[in-house]
Design a protein around this motif. Structure first.
Motif, PDB file in Angstrom:
ATOM      1  N   ASP A 159      32.472  96.582   7.107  1.00 25.61           N
ATOM      2  CA  ASP A 159      32.883  95.250   7.326  1.00 25.61           C
ATOM      3  C   ASP A 159      32.833  94.687   5.816  1.00 25.61           C
ATOM      4  O   ASP A 159      31.758  94.886   5.143  1.00 25.61           O
ATOM      5  N   GLN A 160      34.082  94.025   5.654  1.00 25.44           N
ATOM      6  CA  GLN A 160      34.039  93.374   3.981  1.00 25.44           C
ATOM      7  C   GLN A 160      34.596  92.087   4.167  1.00 25.44           C
ATOM      8  O   GLN A 160      35.354  91.644   5.203  1.00 25.44           O
ATOM      9  N   LYS A 161      34.171  91.288   3.103  1.00 24.40           N
ATOM     10  CA  LYS A 161      34.820  90.172   2.848  1.00 24.40           C
ATOM     11  C   LYS A 161      35.405  90.022   1.521  1.00 24.40           C
ATOM     12  O   LYS A 161      35.002  90.527   0.671  1.00 24.40           O
ATOM     13  N   SER A 202      40.835  83.930   1.214  1.00 23.03           N
ATOM     14  CA  SER A 202      39.746  84.711   1.625  1.00 23.03           C
ATOM     15  C   SER A 202      39.807  85.288   3.119  1.00 23.03           C
ATOM     16  O   SER A 202      40.535  84.502   4.022  1.00 23.03           O
ATOM     17  N   TRP A 203      39.432  86.541   3.607  1.00 26.54           N
ATOM     18  CA  TRP A 203      39.158  86.801   4.650  1.00 26.54           C
ATOM     19  C   TRP A 203      38.336  87.924   4.895  1.00 26.54           C
ATOM     20  O   TRP A 203      37.698  88.588   3.936  1.00 26.54           O
ATOM     21  N   GLU A 204      38.017  88.278   6.394  1.00 20.32           N
ATOM     22  CA  GLU A 204      37.404  89.429   6.671  1.00 20.32           C
ATOM     23  C   GLU A 204      37.918  90.783   7.076  1.00 20.32           C
ATOM     24  O   GLU A 204      39.142  90.325   7.385  1.00 20.32           O
ATOM     25  N   THR A 208      37.814  88.004  -1.187  1.00 22.15           N
ATOM     26  CA  THR A 208      38.322  86.804  -1.831  1.00 22.15           C
ATOM     27  C   THR A 208      39.304  87.292  -2.884  1.00 22.15           C
ATOM     28  O   THR A 208      38.961  88.046  -3.860  1.00 22.15           O
ATOM     29  N   SER A 215      40.062  86.203  10.453  1.00 19.58           N
ATOM     30  CA  SER A 215      39.506  84.797   9.522  1.00 19.58           C
ATOM     31  C   SER A 215      39.994  84.578   8.227  1.00 19.58           C
ATOM     32  O   SER A 215      39.448  84.232   7.355  1.00 19.58           O
TER      33      SER A 215
END
Length: 266
Positions: free
Chosen positions: A49-51, A33-35, A53, A179
């Motif tokens: 801004d996205q997350k 997972s990352w941003e 998975t 991250s």
């Protein structure tokens, strides 16, 4: 609307644009997972801004989009699988699906990147957000219309992508991955479309247009070849065939536009 929507979809899919060939070739992990922070400069400037998975060749992209009608930020979800890409907004309870093999799929741009990426040239080394990377450059798109730079880690994972148009309207897209967490536990339900979301299959929509359009073309051609029709009438029939085809396309486009309006606003 079409150009703005294309920009929105393109920015959303930048999250997956670094991964190609089998869609996920450049993710060297079973799960992660990352941003992702994306900034667009040019005719339609925006930031997102996205997350992300990822698990076993499935990707979920969660982000927010500002609805022009309401002025409010609305959640947006993209799920990318090996065979298809899904995009929907939970608030509107609607979305759409593209086959990854479809020439009309916006994700196709990402999937095709591998053929250009293989020709990339290493230019230098830089540290990005504390990660030692090598910088690779290549041109992509029709007539090499876009210049792309990628910052790749030691394992090949891409931590930054900068794309800049060389032809047409000037635009610049910059995506940074932050991250990063490797080998995480991710529930399979994250990659399932909720039952209350109405999904429009864009491939079926386009296929549904074809029979009626072809039928109108055949009808015009039959009349054109008939000896009972004079030259002036033939011209009229050709116009009728073209008009029928256009009406079918406009109807299908309106259906898609109505659905997309609910997702993205006017």
């Amino acid at each position: 609307m079409k150009r703005i929507l294309s920009a929105v979809i393109f920015v959303s899919l930048l999250a997956a644009a670094s991964f190609a060939a089998d869609v996920f070739e450049y993710i060297p992990y079973k799960s992660a997972s990352w941003e992702l922070k994306t900034v667009v400069e040019g005719e339609y400037p925006m930031s997102m801004d996205q997350k992300i998975t990822y698990k076993n060749k499935k990707m979920r992209i969660d982000g927010a989009y500002k609805n022009p009608d309401t002025g409010k930020n609305e959640n947006q979800v993209i799920i990318v699988k090996e065979d298809a890409t899904y995009m929907y907004t939970p608030a509107s309870k609607s979305g759409f699906k593209y086959s990854n093999n479809s020439v009309s799929n916006p994700q196709k741009m990402s999937n095709m990147a591998s053929e250009y990426r293989d020709k990339a040239k290493k230019t230098c080394s830089e540290t990005i957000n504390g990660i030692a990377c090598t910088v690779w450059e290549y041109t992509a798109g029709e007539d090499d219309a876009m210049k792309v730079k990628e910052w790749r880690g030691a394992d090949g994972f891409i931590y930054r992508t900068v794309s800049e148009t060389l032809k047409g309207p000037k635009s610049k897209y910059k995506s940074d991955i932050l991250s990063l967490k490797k080998n995480i536990k991710a529930d399979d339900s994250l990659f399932v479309i909720p039952a209350d979301i109405k999904i429009m299959d864009m491939d079926n929509l386009l296929k549904g247009m074809q029979p009626a359009v072809k039928k109108s073309e055949v009808k015009a051609n039959e009349k054109q070849n008939s000896k009972e029709v004079d030259e002036d009438d033939t011209d009229n029939d050709e116009d009728e065939g073209e008009d029928a085809g256009k009406k079918m396309q406009e109807k299908a486009a309106q259906e898609a536009a109505d659905m997309l309006k609910g997702m993205f606003g006017q």
